[in-house]
Design a protein around this motif. Structure first.
Motif, mmCIF file in Angstrom:
data_model
loop_
_atom_site.group_PDB
_atom_site.id
_atom_site.type_symbol
_atom_site.label_atom_id
_atom_site.label_comp_id
_atom_site.label_asym_id
_atom_site.label_seq_id
_atom_site.Cartn_x
_atom_site.Cartn_y
_atom_site.Cartn_z
ATOM 1 N N GLU A 144 34.079 33.511 18.191
ATOM 2 C CA GLU A 144 32.676 33.098 18.136
ATOM 3 C C GLU A 144 32.404 32.662 16.698
ATOM 4 O O GLU A 144 32.879 33.299 15.756
ATOM 5 C CB GLU A 144 31.744 34.255 18.519
ATOM 6 C CG GLU A 144 30.283 33.895 18.428
ATOM 7 C CD GLU A 144 29.356 35.002 18.935
ATOM 8 O OE1 GLU A 144 28.128 34.841 18.788
ATOM 9 O OE2 GLU A 144 29.842 36.014 19.479
ATOM 10 N N LYS A 156 34.765 43.420 20.679
ATOM 11 C CA LYS A 156 34.588 42.634 21.898
ATOM 12 C C LYS A 156 33.564 41.551 21.621
ATOM 13 O O LYS A 156 32.653 41.730 20.828
ATOM 14 C CB LYS A 156 34.120 43.530 23.043
ATOM 15 C CG LYS A 156 34.146 42.863 24.405
ATOM 16 C CD LYS A 156 34.032 43.908 25.501
ATOM 17 C CE LYS A 156 33.989 43.295 26.874
ATOM 18 N NZ LYS A 156 35.287 42.926 27.392
ATOM 19 N N LEU A 157 33.731 40.424 22.313
ATOM 20 C CA LEU A 157 32.799 39.303 22.194
ATOM 21 C C LEU A 157 32.218 38.980 23.569
ATOM 22 O O LEU A 157 32.807 39.331 24.595
ATOM 23 C CB LEU A 157 33.520 38.076 21.627
ATOM 24 C CG LEU A 157 33.909 38.187 20.148
ATOM 25 C CD1 LEU A 157 34.909 37.104 19.769
ATOM 26 C CD2 LEU A 157 32.668 38.098 19.276
ATOM 27 N N LYS A 194 38.416 38.277 18.231
ATOM 28 C CA LYS A 194 38.817 39.450 19.015
ATOM 29 C C LYS A 194 40.099 40.047 18.445
ATOM 30 O O LYS A 194 40.298 41.248 18.485
ATOM 31 C CB LYS A 194 38.999 39.061 20.480
ATOM 32 C CG LYS A 194 39.325 40.258 21.368
ATOM 33 C CD LYS A 194 39.085 40.019 22.839
ATOM 34 C CE LYS A 194 39.971 38.998 23.460
ATOM 35 N NZ LYS A 194 39.844 38.971 24.932
ATOM 36 N N ASN A 195 40.957 39.178 17.880
ATOM 37 C CA ASN A 195 42.239 39.635 17.356
ATOM 38 C C ASN A 195 42.535 38.910 16.047
ATOM 39 O O ASN A 195 42.703 37.693 16.037
ATOM 40 C CB ASN A 195 43.341 39.359 18.381
ATOM 41 C CG ASN A 195 44.678 39.922 17.982
ATOM 42 O OD1 ASN A 195 44.929 40.233 16.816
ATOM 43 N ND2 ASN A 195 45.556 40.055 18.961
ATOM 44 N N ARG A 205 31.361 37.481 27.072
ATOM 45 C CA ARG A 205 32.191 36.819 28.092
ATOM 46 C C ARG A 205 33.681 36.966 27.815
ATOM 47 O O ARG A 205 34.494 36.173 28.278
ATOM 48 C CB ARG A 205 31.807 35.350 28.240
ATOM 49 C CG ARG A 205 30.333 35.096 28.510
ATOM 50 C CD ARG A 205 29.976 35.390 29.954
ATOM 51 N NE ARG A 205 28.555 35.388 30.201
ATOM 52 C CZ ARG A 205 27.851 34.346 30.618
ATOM 53 N NH1 ARG A 205 28.426 33.197 30.825
ATOM 54 N NH2 ARG A 205 26.560 34.458 30.823
ATOM 55 N N ASP A 206 34.034 37.948 27.004
ATOM 56 C CA ASP A 206 35.428 38.270 26.677
ATOM 57 C C ASP A 206 36.174 37.099 26.030
ATOM 58 O O ASP A 206 37.373 36.934 26.217
ATOM 59 C CB ASP A 206 36.174 38.779 27.910
ATOM 60 C CG ASP A 206 37.328 39.693 27.528
ATOM 61 O OD1 ASP A 206 37.247 40.353 26.466
ATOM 62 O OD2 ASP A 206 38.322 39.728 28.268
ATOM 63 N N VAL A 207 35.445 36.271 25.250
ATOM 64 C CA VAL A 207 36.084 35.160 24.543
ATOM 65 C C VAL A 207 36.892 35.695 23.364
ATOM 66 O O VAL A 207 36.798 36.869 23.007
ATOM 67 C CB VAL A 207 35.045 34.121 24.063
ATOM 68 C CG1 VAL A 207 34.314 33.507 25.248
ATOM 69 C CG2 VAL A 207 34.084 34.722 23.056
ATOM 70 N N ASN A 208 37.670 34.828 22.759
ATOM 71 C CA ASN A 208 38.513 35.211 21.628
ATOM 72 C C ASN A 208 37.899 34.903 20.274
ATOM 73 O O ASN A 208 38.294 35.484 19.271
ATOM 74 C CB ASN A 208 39.865 34.491 21.732
ATOM 75 C CG ASN A 208 40.630 34.921 22.945
ATOM 76 O OD1 ASN A 208 40.994 36.077 23.072
ATOM 77 N ND2 ASN A 208 40.858 33.994 23.863
ATOM 78 N N ASN A 252 42.949 31.400 27.290
ATOM 79 C CA ASN A 252 44.243 31.900 26.826
ATOM 80 C C ASN A 252 44.845 31.025 25.742
ATOM 81 O O ASN A 252 45.974 31.225 25.349
ATOM 82 C CB ASN A 252 45.212 32.056 27.998
ATOM 83 C CG ASN A 252 45.424 30.738 28.740
ATOM 84 O OD1 ASN A 252 44.918 29.696 28.348
ATOM 85 N ND2 ASN A 252 46.184 30.799 29.810
ATOM 86 N N GLU A 303 40.163 26.924 22.354
ATOM 87 C CA GLU A 303 38.876 27.625 22.368
ATOM 88 C C GLU A 303 38.132 27.394 21.051
ATOM 89 O O GLU A 303 36.932 27.083 21.048
ATOM 90 C CB GLU A 303 39.129 29.115 22.592
ATOM 91 C CG GLU A 303 37.901 29.920 22.891
ATOM 92 C CD GLU A 303 38.208 31.368 23.203
ATOM 93 O OE1 GLU A 303 37.294 32.183 22.989
ATOM 94 O OE2 GLU A 303 39.332 31.694 23.639
#
Length: 121
Positions: A114, A106-107, A76-77, A109-112, A41, A46
């Motif tokens: 990469e 989408k990435l 992701k955003n 493992r639902d990370v934000n 979060n 991250e």
């Protein structure tokens, strides 16, 4: 000739691929995510972890951030662009590499974030 590059300090691959491949003097580093932090979060934390993981892989190939010639950032955003850009800039302070930044649906493992890189000795 290609050589698999692996660092125990970075997360292992989560599929049938290598952390990086050295082909001649060029290193192709697979996209890295922050598998080793949770919860996901804090985009700044991250991003920092992703770049640290990339640094470990670069070091395993006897390279560093100055050897990076190309980076690809997947978000992701896109609203996180400024935050990611600020952290990224702290790792590439002089002569930053070429790069693109794209928003994806989408990435893993639902990370934000990469990031993958190409580096040259």
């Amino acid at each position: 000739m290609k050589k698999v590059i692996y660092s125990e300090q970075a997360p292992p691959a989560i599929g049938p691929y290598s952390q990086a491949i050295l082909a001649g003097n060029t290193l192709y580093v697979s996209g890295q995510i922050a598998l080793d932090i949770a919860p996901l979060n804090d985009v700044a934390a991250e991003t920092k972890k992703v770049l640290e993981n990339l640094g470990h892989i670069l070091a395993a190939a006897e390279m560093n951030y100055e050897n990076v010639v190309k980076a690809s950032i997947f978000l992701k955003n896109m609203d996180d662009f400024a935050t990611v850009n600020e952290v990224y800039g702290s790792f590439f302070t002089t002569n930053p590499p070429a790069r693109e930044t794209v928003q994806v649906a989408k990435l893993p493992r639902d990370v934000n974030v990469e990031i993958s890189v190409i580096a040259v000795k």
